[in-house]
Design an enzyme around this catalytic site. Structure first.
Site, mmCIF file in Angstrom:
data_model
loop_
_atom_site.group_PDB
_atom_site.id
_atom_site.type_symbol
_atom_site.label_atom_id
_atom_site.label_comp_id
_atom_site.label_asym_id
_atom_site.label_seq_id
_atom_site.Cartn_x
_atom_site.Cartn_y
_atom_site.Cartn_z
ATOM 1 C CD GLU A 1 8.440 56.681 -3.128
ATOM 2 O OE1 GLU A 1 9.151 56.054 -3.928
ATOM 3 O OE2 GLU A 1 8.118 57.866 -3.282
ATOM 4 C CE LYS B 1 -6.632 63.156 20.856
ATOM 5 N NZ LYS B 1 -5.689 62.387 21.679
ATOM 6 N N GLY C 1 6.454 60.789 22.101
ATOM 7 C CA GLY C 1 7.369 60.770 20.963
ATOM 8 C C GLY C 1 6.715 60.529 19.630
ATOM 9 C CB VAL D 1 2.463 67.825 24.067
ATOM 10 C CG1 VAL D 1 1.036 68.053 23.676
ATOM 11 C CG2 VAL D 1 2.569 66.778 25.174
#
Length: 669
Positions: free
Chosen positions: A343, A442, A483, A488
């Site tokens: 929310e 990944k 960001g 990191v």
């Protein structure tokens, strides 16, 4: 001995005199504005009389003494009255500008005419017609030079005061890189600062070397390193708004071995749009320290699936989802539906888009709808797709934090894989034109549940794309974005700001990086190039070692690295060990030979193996029951079958350990 004593006395006398003058200056500056204005006006009137007397004497060739004092007072008062009426005395002496004298020159031109008329109408007074011209010329010189002198004295006095404040409060010596107009304006803007002391300019233009700009010497760029050491420079300000990223990286590389802060002026576009001023400095974009070049987006591809269409973004409150929403609204959709489970995240992006709409008339007719919903709820998705006649779906909703998903494997697979299945199937049923899945590097030969769940999601989309449907389904795979939540860069930034050690999992861990806006742009363009079933791979540039990124961020923040060779450094880099499911290196394609180029230089297409949809569906249907049993070995067995290159993490999963301990307790009982 006598000479030394005399020199010491003279020095003390000079200091006493300087202190006395400083007290006078402080007293005068502390007076009310009306009093200071009256003093200046009185001095100007006295000098007006002197200039008039000199003009008469120059005209006659001797000292004039036979003219009525009342006439002299009246003639001398007239320019003072005129100066007062044009607001000359309302200005601040320390802010005097040469342009002000343009108005004074215009006033004096009018006064010459007025004096001529007075002399013509009053022939009894023995004042030649040339006297007003000489008088006003002398008085003009006085006004100009007196104000310039006041301004210079105040500037020097304030400069000494600021230097004293800098010495008391601490300050940074600064070198400005760029001796152009922006560099000049920047120094003007920093003159009143107590934090910065500009000591020199640096420029690449050989014609400027050795010259002085506003009292600061201009040095060649190749001497920057020696200047930093010789002048104890703490910061370098890049004052070249039009500089390219490649040039900026070269400058940064020159300073890579020393602890110094580098800041830059905003872009010319931001300055022209008056979003910022030329004296506004900001930290160097972290992208500038990465070996990555960007490409301007293809506007036609950006608009193809968005302009005048109804768009839905799942995971609209996430890092990628929210940026997709920002890019979508720029391309003039008819309607944009924000689909999000959180929310707060939904409220945040909805309010941001509403604010954009209110400030930009071009967005006023775009419908912006916020919907709370879960991507696993196919019936709700189907209802929303039909209700708003959705034509393009960007599916960004996913659990993406590797350790978190590793510890909650079923929740990760249900959300990432099954959620994608339900979302894509609802899109097919609603005859949505385009469906784009946001995937990750990944997913390639994963060693973690998150990556495996995303590869399964790709396989689901590949399977659904082979069915007889009108929906064009494609996938876009890319690496880390700067960001984003969990990236990191913000983690390192917080650690540096707090003076904490930077934590890196392994000295050899590498990752690909791009900015969030660039990733969103490329996702939209890749989706527009699809014909159905493609796995697009974004060119992420060269991979970056995370430890090198940490070192560069420490230096750019003005700190020294603390290690065995530098025990007195500021910030240490600590290696914590690879987390559960984490890989040293990420890959973007499964096989080197399974990729081909596209019309876009930063978008490639991976040609990868897929599975029949019915095989995948049987696993998805069984998933709910296996979740109740928390059968993680079964889940990982499916990964090994469907996900090419999947390797189970060597680290024990906490939940699996918990399950084993429960089973052992039950057996012993």
């Amino acid at each position: 001995m006598f000479i030394k004593s005399e020199t010491k006395n003279a020095y003390q006398s000079l200091n006493a005199k300087s202190s006395w003058l400083q007290h006078i200056a402080e007293y005068l500056l502390s007076l009310p504005r009306s009093v200071k204005r009256a003093i200046l006006l009185s001095i100007d009137f006295a000098l007006s009389l002197i200039c008039l007397f000199l003009a008469l004497s120059l005209r006659y060739g001797h000292i004039a003494h036979d003219i009525s004092p009342m006439i002299l007072l009246a003639y001398a008062a007239l320019p003072i009255i005129g100066l007062y009426l044009i607001g000359f005395y309302k200005g601040v002496a320390r802010g005097f500008l040469d342009t002000v004298m343009g108005s004074v020159a215009q006033l004096f031109f009018v006064l010459i005419i007025v004096y001529g008329v007075i002399i013509y109408l009053n022939p009894l007074e023995d004042i030649p017609r040339s006297v007003p011209i000489i008088f006003l010329f002398l008085f003009f010189i006085w006004l100009w030079n007196s104000r310039l002198t006041i301004r210079e004295l105040l500037t020097r006095w304030r400069g000494k005061s600021q230097q004293r404040l800098r010495n008391e409060n601490g300050y940074d010596n600064v070198v400005i890189y760029g001796a152009g107009e922006a560099g000049k304006d920047l120094l003007e803007g920093l003159r009143n600062s107590h934090k910065y002391n500009v000591v020199a300019y640096v420029d690449d233009d050989r014609q400027l070397i050795g010259a002085y700009l506003l009292g600061k010497k201009i040095y060649p760029a190749h001497e920057l390193m020696s200047l930093v050491e010789d002048l104890d420079v703490a910061q370098v300000f890049l004052a070249i708004p039009s500089i390219s990223r490649a040039q900026k990286r070269q400058i940064i590389d020159k300073l890579s071995g020393i602890a110094i802060k580098i800041k830059e002026l905003p872009s010319l576009e931001e300055i022209a749009d008056e979003k910022v001023t030329v004296s506004s400095m900001r930290k160097v974009d972290i992208l500038d320290v990465l070996d990555r070049q960007t490409v301007e987006p293809d506007e036609a591809l950006l608009r193809l699936n968005i302009e005048d269409k109804c768009i839905l973004v799942t995971g609209a409150g996430g890092s990628i989802g929210s940026e997709l929403c920002r890019q979508v609204i720029k391309n003039q959709p008819k309607c944009i539906v924000l689909y999000e489970l959180s929310e707060f995240a939904l409220y945040s992006i909805h309010q941001e888009l509403i604010a954009k709409q209110a400030s930009n008339p071009a967005y006023k007719n775009i419908k912006i709808i916020a919907v709370i919903g879960n991507v696993t709820n196919e019936s709700n998705l189907l209802r929303i797709f039909k209700l708003y006649n959705i034509q393009t779906v960007y599916h960004a909703a996913a659990y993406k934090h590797v350790p978190m998903v590793e510890h909650n494997p079923f929740e990760g697979v249900i959300n990432n894989t099954k959620g994608t299945y339900h979302c894509a199937r609802a899109a097919i049923k609603a005859n949505v034109e385009t469906f784009v899945l946001i995937s990750t590097d990944k997913a390639v030969r994963p060693t973690n549940v998150m990556g495996a769940s995303k590869r399964l999601a790709e396989l689901v989309c590949q399977g659904l794309s082979q069915t007889d449907s009108q929906t064009c389904i494609s996938m876009v795979r890319f690496g880390n974005v700067l960001g984003s939540s969990g990236s990191v860069v913000p983690v390192f930034t917080k650690q540096i700001q707090k003076g904490l050690p930077i934590t890196v999992t392994h000295p050899d861990v590498t990752r690909y990086f791009m900015t969030i806006p660039e990733a969103a742009n490329l996702v939209i363009q890749a989706g527009a190039m699809a014909s159905g079933g493609e796995v697009f791979v974004l060119d992420m540039g060269e991979p970056v070692k995370i430890v090198d990124l940490a070192h560069r961020m420490i230096h750019l923040s003005g700190f020294e690295i603390k290690d065995a060779a530098h025990p007195d450094g500021d910030i240490e880099v600590i290696f914590t060990g690879l987390r559960a499911g984490e890989k040293l290196y990420e890959e973007l394609i499964i096989g080197e030979d399974n990729v081909k180029s596209t019309d876009h230089p930063l978008i490639m297409q991976a040609m990868e193996h897929s599975f029949p949809l019915d095989e995948l569906e049987s696993v998805l249907f069984e998933l709910t029951e296996k979740q109740k049993q928390f059968d993680v070995p079964w889940l990982k067995q499916q990964f090994k079958y469907f996900v090419e290159g999947y390797q189970e993490s060597s680290q024990d999963d906490p939940q699996e350990s918990y399950q084993k301990s429960r089973q052992e307790d039950s057996e012993s009982a």
